[in-house]
Design a protein around this motif. Structure first.
Motif, PDB file in Angstrom:
ATOM      1  N   TYR A  75       0.810  -1.219   0.000  1.00  0.00           N
ATOM      2  CA  TYR A  75       0.000   0.000   0.000  1.00  0.00           C
ATOM      3  C   TYR A  75       0.848   1.276   0.000  1.00  0.00           C
ATOM      4  O   TYR A  75       0.317   2.365  -0.206  1.00  0.00           O
ATOM      5  CB  TYR A  75      -0.934   0.009   1.215  1.00  0.00           C
ATOM      6  N   SER A  76       2.145   1.125   0.275  1.00  0.00           N
ATOM      7  CA  SER A  76       3.086   2.262   0.274  1.00  0.00           C
ATOM      8  C   SER A  76       2.607   3.420   1.147  1.00  0.00           C
ATOM      9  O   SER A  76       2.746   4.593   0.792  1.00  0.00           O
ATOM     10  CB  SER A  76       3.304   2.766  -1.163  1.00  0.00           C
ATOM     11  N   LEU A  77       2.049   3.098   2.311  1.00  0.00           N
ATOM     12  CA  LEU A  77       1.558   4.144   3.212  1.00  0.00           C
ATOM     13  C   LEU A  77       2.684   4.814   3.979  1.00  0.00           C
ATOM     14  O   LEU A  77       2.535   5.937   4.457  1.00  0.00           O
ATOM     15  CB  LEU A  77       0.539   3.552   4.191  1.00  0.00           C
ATOM     16  N   TYR A  78       3.808   4.121   4.097  1.00  0.00           N
ATOM     17  CA  TYR A  78       4.971   4.671   4.789  1.00  0.00           C
ATOM     18  C   TYR A  78       6.200   3.902   4.337  1.00  0.00           C
ATOM     19  O   TYR A  78       6.103   2.913   3.609  1.00  0.00           O
ATOM     20  CB  TYR A  78       4.810   4.591   6.314  1.00  0.00           C
ATOM     21  N   LYS A  79       7.349   4.358   4.772  1.00  0.00           N
ATOM     22  CA  LYS A  79       8.608   3.723   4.392  1.00  0.00           C
ATOM     23  C   LYS A  79       9.477   3.546   5.624  1.00  0.00           C
ATOM     24  O   LYS A  79       9.834   4.512   6.296  1.00  0.00           O
ATOM     25  CB  LYS A  79       9.359   4.576   3.359  1.00  0.00           C
ATOM     26  N   ILE A  80       9.774   2.281   5.940  1.00  0.00           N
ATOM     27  CA  ILE A  80      10.668   1.980   7.066  1.00  0.00           C
ATOM     28  C   ILE A  80      12.099   1.990   6.540  1.00  0.00           C
ATOM     29  O   ILE A  80      12.445   1.239   5.625  1.00  0.00           O
ATOM     30  CB  ILE A  80      10.325   0.618   7.691  1.00  0.00           C
TER      31      ILE A  80
END
Length: 212
Positions: A75-80
């Motif tokens: 979903y690419s909601l955030y990037k760790i």
């Protein structure tokens, strides 16, 4: 079985965002329901214990872990940005896999002990529960063995990836057996028992019953 079907028809490849359904370890939920069912059928003292709600904790933790991974990847909601991210994912999900095996075996052992104690007390429906337990035990062991086959053998021989059909066949037969024995045959046995109890309480009705 539903996840196997979706995977085989390519749903997860066509719609990668749905992979979150496949990633949730539902196998952590099934043994809890089975354990609760066993306790209810044999009238165990633990059946109404509120402490048993903690048995849902593994599926909750598993779902949270997979949500964290899927919401980032699909979903690419955030990037760790942690350097060791993949190592941590592999470590956590490796522990989760071992936890799935352990959790299922523990609950199977616990339910077996409860059934054995109920045999001493001559609880009704124990014969049915014993058959059900052995069926679940067989499928659990099959599932563990097939998973090891996937992890070890299929890496060298990917053409043998139809092994999941074995488990699907077992599950299909299990569903049919439970439907027939648990919902039909056992229901008839209970109704027969209730009729006999009514007749024993009212002996004068027995003659009329035989005359039908």
């Amino acid at each position: 079985m539903f996840n196997i079907f979706l995977s085989n028809v390519g749903v997860f490849d066509t719609f990668p965002k749905l992979r979150i359904i496949n990633k949730v370890e539902w196998i952590l939920l099934f043994p809890v329901f089975f354990f609760f069912y066993i306790l209810k059928v044999i009238n165990h003292d633990l059946a109404n214990s509120k402490k048993l709600k903690w048995l849902y904790l593994p599926i909750v933790l598993s779902t949270i872990m997979h949500l964290i991974e899927n919401l980032e990847r699909d979903y690419s909601l955030y990037k760790i940005t942690v350097k060791a991210k993949q190592f941590l994912y592999d470590l956590v999900f490796g522990i989760e896999e071992l936890g799935c095996y352990t959790f299922n075996i523990i609950l199977l052992a616990w339910s077996y002990i409860a059934i054995k104690k109920s045999l001493i007390n001559k609880t009704s429906n124990v014969k049915w529960v014993k058959k059900l337990w052995f069926f679940i035990f067989f499928m659990t062991i099959s599932w563990i063995i097939l998973n090891f086959i996937e992890d070890i053998i299929l890496k060298s021989y990917p053409q043998l990836d139809n092994y999941l059909y074995i488990l699907a066949i077992e599950l299909s037969f299990f569903v049919y057996w439970v439907a027939y024995t648990g919902l039909y045959k056992l229901k008839l046995a209970n109704e027969r028992k209730e009729i006999l109890e009514i007749l024993n309480k009212n002996p004068e009705n027995i003659k009329g019953f035989h005359g039908l």
